[in-house]
Design a protein around this motif. Structure first.
Motif: not given
Length: 116
Positions: A24, A41, A53, A57, A83, A87
């Protein structure tokens, strides 16, 4: 706070190929050094972590049921928390954090990759 994974457990999961690792850190840091096979990400700047994200993603992590481990630089670094939480909000179901990050990985003599 995200559920945690230890370095030893992460290494074992990586060796078995059963985990997707997400770095990240900002793109330039990722290019310089990251855990083997990690995907990127960025979670920094913090105020753009959700935006990054949301955008990345679906391509970087197409399987929302995959075992995912996020990490950043070290324990104080917050990128992975931002992050990872996003998610979960996007419907990923198995997200954990390697809290100690790449500094711990390197300090313990484990290999890293770079993008040329």
């Amino acid at each position: 706070m995200l559920p945690l994974i230890t370095r030893a457990e992460l290494l074992s999961r990586m060796e078995s190929g059963s985990v997707v690792v997400v770095d990240t850190m900002p793109v330039a840091y990722f290019a310089k050094e990251h855990l083997p096979e990690a995907r990127n990400i960025p979670g920094f700047p913090y105020e753009r972590a959700a935006e990054f994200t949301d955008r990345l993603a679906p391509e970087v992590l197409p399987d929302k049921a995959a075992e995912i481990v996020v990490y950043c630089a070290n324990t104080p670094c917050r990128n992975s928390e931002f992050v990872g939480r996003r998610l979960l909000e996007l419907g990923y179901t198995n997200v954990r954090k390697y809290r100690e990050g790449i500094e711990d990985w390197v300090a313990n003599g484990l290999p890293t990759w770079s993008s040329s």
